[in-house]
Design a protein around this motif. Structure first.
Motif, mmCIF file in Angstrom:
data_model
loop_
_atom_site.group_PDB
_atom_site.id
_atom_site.type_symbol
_atom_site.label_atom_id
_atom_site.label_comp_id
_atom_site.label_asym_id
_atom_site.label_seq_id
_atom_site.Cartn_x
_atom_site.Cartn_y
_atom_site.Cartn_z
ATOM 1 N N THR A 102 -2.998 4.034 -1.210
ATOM 2 C CA THR A 102 -2.652 3.439 0.075
ATOM 3 C C THR A 102 -3.820 2.632 0.649
ATOM 4 O O THR A 102 -3.604 1.718 1.437
ATOM 5 C CB THR A 102 -2.203 4.509 1.091
ATOM 6 O OG1 THR A 102 -3.218 5.493 1.231
ATOM 7 C CG2 THR A 102 -0.917 5.164 0.643
ATOM 8 N N LYS A 130 -4.519 8.940 -1.777
ATOM 9 C CA LYS A 130 -5.183 8.231 -0.685
ATOM 10 C C LYS A 130 -5.713 6.872 -1.152
ATOM 11 O O LYS A 130 -5.638 5.877 -0.438
ATOM 12 C CB LYS A 130 -6.321 9.092 -0.127
ATOM 13 C CG LYS A 130 -6.817 8.682 1.208
ATOM 14 C CD LYS A 130 -7.803 9.699 1.759
ATOM 15 C CE LYS A 130 -8.017 9.455 3.232
ATOM 16 N NZ LYS A 130 -8.863 10.473 3.843
ATOM 17 N N HIS A 151 4.692 7.063 0.992
ATOM 18 C CA HIS A 151 4.252 7.816 -0.171
ATOM 19 C C HIS A 151 5.116 7.504 -1.389
ATOM 20 O O HIS A 151 4.615 7.392 -2.499
ATOM 21 C CB HIS A 151 4.291 9.321 0.097
ATOM 22 C CG HIS A 151 3.228 9.774 1.050
ATOM 23 N ND1 HIS A 151 3.500 10.637 2.084
ATOM 24 C CD2 HIS A 151 1.919 9.473 1.138
ATOM 25 C CE1 HIS A 151 2.385 10.858 2.768
ATOM 26 N NE2 HIS A 151 1.415 10.155 2.213
ATOM 27 N N PRO A 154 3.578 1.148 4.744
ATOM 28 C CA PRO A 154 3.150 2.106 3.712
ATOM 29 C C PRO A 154 4.016 3.366 3.681
ATOM 30 O O PRO A 154 4.402 3.903 4.721
ATOM 31 C CB PRO A 154 1.715 2.453 4.116
ATOM 32 C CG PRO A 154 1.260 1.289 4.929
ATOM 33 C CD PRO A 154 2.483 0.818 5.671
ATOM 34 N N HIS A 169 0.833 -1.210 0.000
ATOM 35 C CA HIS A 169 0.000 0.000 0.000
ATOM 36 C C HIS A 169 0.866 1.258 0.000
ATOM 37 O O HIS A 169 0.962 1.957 0.999
ATOM 38 C CB HIS A 169 -0.920 -0.009 1.219
ATOM 39 C CG HIS A 169 -1.839 -1.187 1.260
ATOM 40 N ND1 HIS A 169 -3.089 -1.161 0.709
ATOM 41 C CD2 HIS A 169 -1.668 -2.431 1.741
ATOM 42 C CE1 HIS A 169 -3.676 -2.331 0.868
ATOM 43 N NE2 HIS A 169 -2.822 -3.128 1.499
ATOM 44 N N HIS A 170 1.503 1.543 -1.127
ATOM 45 C CA HIS A 170 2.349 2.732 -1.255
ATOM 46 C C HIS A 170 1.737 3.688 -2.276
ATOM 47 O O HIS A 170 1.083 3.263 -3.225
ATOM 48 C CB HIS A 170 3.755 2.352 -1.736
ATOM 49 C CG HIS A 170 4.422 1.331 -0.883
ATOM 50 N ND1 HIS A 170 4.748 1.558 0.431
ATOM 51 C CD2 HIS A 170 4.816 0.063 -1.153
ATOM 52 C CE1 HIS A 170 5.317 0.479 0.928
ATOM 53 N NE2 HIS A 170 5.365 -0.443 -0.017
#
Length: 128
Positions: free
Chosen positions: A22, A19, A69, A67, A14-15
Motif C-alpha cells: 500500500t 504495508k 487490502h 486503497p 496502492h492495494h
C-alpha cells in the motif's frame, strides 16, 4: 442485447495486505464487459442512448485510487458504481489484475473476476 468491452485499463494503485504494497504501489490492469440493450443507440446514433465508455473508465480509475487490502473489494466497488450510475447496464463483469504480485515467485499477475446482474432494488442497479 449487446456487449461493450473496455479492455486493458492501466492504472497505478496502492492495494494489498502488506504495508509495503500500500505504501509503494503496483501496476494494475482492469477489463470490463458490460451487457446492455444497444438497439436504440444503434438507430439514434446518440450517446445518451448507450453506455458511455468515458464514464466506465472514470469509475474504474476513481475506484482503483481508493486503497483496499483485497482486489475483491475493489472489483465489487467498481460493479456497484457501474449499476448505480448507468441504468442501461443489465450485467457487468470486471477483471482486476495485479501485475508482478509479491507472492514469492515469478508470477506475471493475479486476477480477480467478478460478475453482477442488475437487481431491482432501490439504490442498486436502477436509477431513482
Amino acid at each position: 442485447m449487446g456487449i461493450i468491452k473496455v479492455e486493458n485499463i492501466r492504472v497505478f494503485a496502492h492495494h494489498g495486505c502488506l504495508k509495503e504494497e500500500t505504501k509503494i504501489g503496483s501496476d494494475y490492469r482492469v477489463d470490463l464487459e458490460i451487457k446492455a440493450n444497444l438497439q436504440t443507440s444503434a438507430v439514434t446514433d446518440q450517446l445518451q442512448d448507450t453506455v458511455d465508455y468515458v464514464l466506465l473508465n472514470r469509475i474504474v480509475r476513481e475506484e482503483m485510487q481508493q486503497p483496499s487490502h483485497l482486489l475483491e473489494t475493489v472489483a465489487k466497488r467498481i460493479l456497484i458504481r457501474i449499476f448505480k450510475e448507468d441504468a442501461l447496464v443489465s450485467k457487468a463483469t470486471v477483471w482486476v489484475r495485479k501485475l508482478n504480485p509479491p507472492i514469492g515467485g515469478d508470477v506475471e499477475m493475479v486476477t480477480i473476476k467478478m460478475t453482477e446482474k442488475k437487481k431491482n432494488q432501490k439504490g442498486y442497479g436502477v436509477k431513482p
